[in-house]
Design an enzyme around this catalytic site. Sequence first.
Site, short mmCIF file in Angstrom:
data_model
loop_
_atom_site.label_atom_id
_atom_site.label_comp_id
_atom_site.label_asym_id
_atom_site.label_seq_id
_atom_site.Cartn_x
_atom_site.Cartn_y
_atom_site.Cartn_z
N ARG A 76 0.89 -1.17 0.00
CA ARG A 76 0.00 0.00 0.00
C ARG A 76 0.93 1.21 0.00
O ARG A 76 2.00 1.20 0.60
CB ARG A 76 -0.87 0.02 1.24
CG ARG A 76 -1.44 -1.36 1.59
CD ARG A 76 -2.92 -1.48 1.43
NE ARG A 76 -3.40 -2.74 2.00
CZ ARG A 76 -4.40 -3.44 1.50
NH1 ARG A 76 -5.03 -3.04 0.42
NH2 ARG A 76 -4.79 -4.55 2.08
N ASP A 107 -10.11 -1.60 -6.18
CA ASP A 107 -10.56 -0.27 -6.62
C ASP A 107 -9.64 0.86 -6.17
O ASP A 107 -9.54 1.89 -6.85
CB ASP A 107 -12.03 -0.02 -6.25
CG ASP A 107 -12.32 -0.25 -4.78
OD1 ASP A 107 -11.36 -0.51 -4.01
OD2 ASP A 107 -13.50 -0.17 -4.39
N THR A 129 -8.48 -9.07 -6.54
CA THR A 129 -8.86 -9.01 -5.12
C THR A 129 -9.69 -10.24 -4.77
O THR A 129 -10.54 -10.66 -5.56
CB THR A 129 -9.67 -7.74 -4.77
OG1 THR A 129 -10.23 -7.91 -3.46
CG2 THR A 129 -10.80 -7.45 -5.73
N ASP A 131 -11.91 -10.24 -2.64
CA ASP A 131 -13.19 -9.79 -2.08
C ASP A 131 -14.36 -9.82 -3.06
O ASP A 131 -15.51 -9.72 -2.62
CB ASP A 131 -13.06 -8.35 -1.53
CG ASP A 131 -12.02 -8.24 -0.43
OD1 ASP A 131 -11.72 -9.27 0.21
OD2 ASP A 131 -11.51 -7.13 -0.20
N ASP A 133 -15.38 -7.52 -4.84
CA ASP A 133 -16.16 -6.31 -4.60
C ASP A 133 -15.99 -5.24 -5.68
O ASP A 133 -16.13 -4.05 -5.42
CB ASP A 133 -15.81 -5.73 -3.21
CG ASP A 133 -14.33 -5.36 -3.11
OD1 ASP A 133 -13.54 -5.74 -3.99
OD2 ASP A 133 -13.97 -4.67 -2.14
N ARG A 175 -13.65 -7.62 3.72
CA ARG A 175 -13.75 -6.19 4.09
C ARG A 175 -15.22 -5.79 4.19
O ARG A 175 -15.93 -6.33 5.02
CB ARG A 175 -13.01 -5.32 3.08
CG ARG A 175 -12.46 -4.05 3.73
CD ARG A 175 -11.88 -3.11 2.72
NE ARG A 175 -10.84 -3.64 1.90
CZ ARG A 175 -9.57 -3.27 1.95
NH1 ARG A 175 -9.18 -2.37 2.81
NH2 ARG A 175 -8.68 -3.79 1.12
#
Length: 323
Positions: A76, A107, A129, A131, A133, A175
């Site tokens: 990150r 994203d 990812t 996730d 999402d 998440r």
Amino acid sequence: MCEKQKTIAVLTSGGDAPGMNAAVRSVVLAAAAKGMRVLGIRKGYLGLLHEDFIELTVKNVSNIINLGSTMLLSARCPEFKGMEKVKEGVEICKKHGICGIVVIGGDGSYRGARDLSVAGLPCIGLPGTIDLDIACTEYTIGFDTAVNTAMQAIDKVKDTSSSHERCSIIEVMGRNAGYIALWCGIANGAEDILLPEKYDYDEQEIINHIIESRKKGKTHHIINAEGIGHSTSMARRIEAATGIETRATILGYMQRGGNPTAIDRYYASIMGAYAVDIMIQGKTNRVVGYKHGEFEDFDIEDALKMEKGINEYQYEVAKLLTI
Ligand code: ADP
Ligand code: F6P
């Protein structure tokens, strides 16, 4: 514009996901087939700012399609959220002759890709990812492996829960998204499924359900959850209210590791090649998705505005199957 003989770069950013290596390999092989050179940027945008580049050749991406993690490492990089650092990134790319970047991430990573594109460096995003999402796509790299890893782990927890006639709250990742919890809820035959999008914090309803199913003779009670707060204290409260031994298991980062499934290797490979194709066509600020059986690309800004919720029908079926 990126064309034959030019250099493109690829990076992985945000939370890692099984299948990222397959995508990197595909980018390198597809670009090499078009006579292009590929640089790998290590550690996402952080590595871009530190010029942490490696040459990616057909040879050094061999034997990675089957591996979890990401050979490019991931990180990150909060400072990349400012345009100043983005412009610095563009200058660094110019210096190294990089005509565009394939960004594999979630994203947050697309926001970085959009900013680079706006600052003049063509970028193509791939959805990496666990996730699931990302609203513009029904598939994200890593979800299938993660959900299979979680499913296998939950099967095991269920075995011991049955032996000891316990209730188990099993926290998965995701998440703010409940896709892993939903899929495992169905695949593991959970007695309760708690999703961040749906959970109303009505613990009494869960307690009643546990007592009811115990009366019906069920020896275990699996609660599959994400985004419920502190599962260990919830387990304590449930045990106190029901008199049934209750344990919490947090599956955690194991869900991000492991060898990718065939689905993740396959889709990541198609998406990697697709990214190179559209980059050569001169497209920029696009993210690749999979919808209604087709691979497509979307404007990143539009994709970021799209919303994705839990499919109501699938959720209703999942609830029905917990009875
Ligand atoms: P993911 O890509 O999985 O959603 P993050 O949200 O942590 O993960 O984003 C990954 C990286 O993308 C961040 O560390 C940062 O470098 C970059 N990024 C995130 N948000 C932005 C933003 N608004 N503008 C520019 N870059 C961003
Ligand atoms: O986005 C992937 C993910 O594993 C989420 O499911 C989880 O909430 C988050 O990343 C954890 O991030 P970190 O690696 O920063 O702890």
